[in-house]
Design a protein around this motif. Sequence first.
Motif, PDB file in Angstrom:
ATOM      1  N   ASP A  88       0.860  -1.186   0.000  1.00 31.59           N
ATOM      2  CA  ASP A  88       0.000   0.000   0.000  1.00 31.59           C
ATOM      3  C   ASP A  88       0.894   1.233   0.000  1.00 31.59           C
ATOM      4  O   ASP A  88       1.102   1.867   1.028  1.00 31.59           O
ATOM      5  CB  ASP A  88      -0.926  -0.009   1.221  1.00 31.59           C
ATOM      6  CG  ASP A  88      -1.923   1.118   1.195  1.00 31.59           C
ATOM      7  OD1 ASP A  88      -2.254   1.586   0.092  1.00 31.59           O
ATOM      8  OD2 ASP A  88      -2.363   1.545   2.279  1.00 31.59           O
ATOM      9  N   VAL A  89       1.481   1.517  -1.161  1.00 32.11           N
ATOM     10  CA  VAL A  89       2.357   2.678  -1.290  1.00 32.11           C
ATOM     11  C   VAL A  89       1.865   3.518  -2.465  1.00 32.11           C
ATOM     12  O   VAL A  89       1.282   3.007  -3.409  1.00 32.11           O
ATOM     13  CB  VAL A  89       3.834   2.274  -1.514  1.00 32.11           C
ATOM     14  CG1 VAL A  89       4.396   1.564  -0.321  1.00 32.11           C
ATOM     15  CG2 VAL A  89       4.001   1.442  -2.755  1.00 32.11           C
ATOM     16  N   SER A  90       2.104   4.799  -2.365  1.00 35.18           N
ATOM     17  CA  SER A  90       1.797   5.653  -3.502  1.00 35.18           C
ATOM     18  C   SER A  90       3.005   5.619  -4.430  1.00 35.18           C
ATOM     19  O   SER A  90       4.136   5.418  -4.019  1.00 35.18           O
ATOM     20  CB  SER A  90       1.516   7.082  -3.032  1.00 35.18           C
ATOM     21  OG  SER A  90       2.653   7.621  -2.412  1.00 35.18           O
ATOM     22  N   GLY A  91       2.778   5.783  -5.694  1.00 34.32           N
ATOM     23  CA  GLY A  91       3.855   5.737  -6.664  1.00 34.32           C
ATOM     24  C   GLY A  91       3.688   4.548  -7.590  1.00 34.32           C
ATOM     25  O   GLY A  91       2.792   3.726  -7.434  1.00 34.32           O
ATOM     26  N   ASP A  92       4.566   4.480  -8.547  1.00 29.73           N
ATOM     27  CA  ASP A  92       4.469   3.443  -9.570  1.00 29.73           C
ATOM     28  C   ASP A  92       5.457   2.319  -9.284  1.00 29.73           C
ATOM     29  O   ASP A  92       6.604   2.343  -9.723  1.00 29.73           O
ATOM     30  CB  ASP A  92       4.724   4.057 -10.952  1.00 29.73           C
ATOM     31  CG  ASP A  92       4.248   3.165 -12.069  1.00 29.73           C
ATOM     32  OD1 ASP A  92       3.730   2.066 -11.793  1.00 29.73           O
ATOM     33  OD2 ASP A  92       4.382   3.576 -13.236  1.00 29.73           O
ATOM     34  N   VAL A  93       4.998   1.327  -8.538  1.00 30.58           N
ATOM     35  CA  VAL A  93       5.834   0.186  -8.168  1.00 30.58           C
ATOM     36  C   VAL A  93       6.143  -0.664  -9.399  1.00 30.58           C
ATOM     37  O   VAL A  93       7.204  -1.282  -9.485  1.00 30.58           O
ATOM     38  CB  VAL A  93       5.150  -0.653  -7.063  1.00 30.58           C
ATOM     39  CG1 VAL A  93       5.974  -1.863  -6.694  1.00 30.58           C
ATOM     40  CG2 VAL A  93       4.886   0.202  -5.844  1.00 30.58           C
TER      41      VAL A  93
END
Length: 167
Positions: A88-93
């Motif tokens: 659950d992270v923001s950004g483009d994993v």
Amino acid sequence: MTDEQTTQPVEHSQERTRRLIAGGILVIAGLGLLALQALDELGDAGVLFVIGTVFIAAYAMRRTYGLLVAGSIILGDGLGQLGEQLLDVSGDVNVIGIGIGFVMIFVVDRLTDDSAHWWPLIPGGILLVIGLSSIGGSFADIAALFWPALLIIAGLVLVVGASRRRT
């Protein structure tokens, strides 16, 4: 010995090799699809893992560089999609996963060939920097994403290193 007698065993050996490769790919694909049925939560990432693994297995058998490139990028994409599903992270994993796939091309090529192509480090490095800079999570979230990648890389190092040893 006639020319016909000397070419027949070579052709038979090549046909046997092609059949072994095709059979191995089918076995790997079938095992992967069975695993997908058991682990349904992987979704699209699981499909990418199976396809990438088939390409990498074909590379291991044929040593065709294009198979390594395709398999590594597909596996990296699968890793990125899995990271997006689990973290659950923001950004483009997903960009990070593809970057890891490009770096994997260099690592595997370096382990299997003394004169490795260095070009994958350029797009891999760029994608890793972009992906890591887009993540707004904590260090623990980032570490949770990358420790499985480190296991994959360590496993590849062991497998390729063992296959290069001559008895």
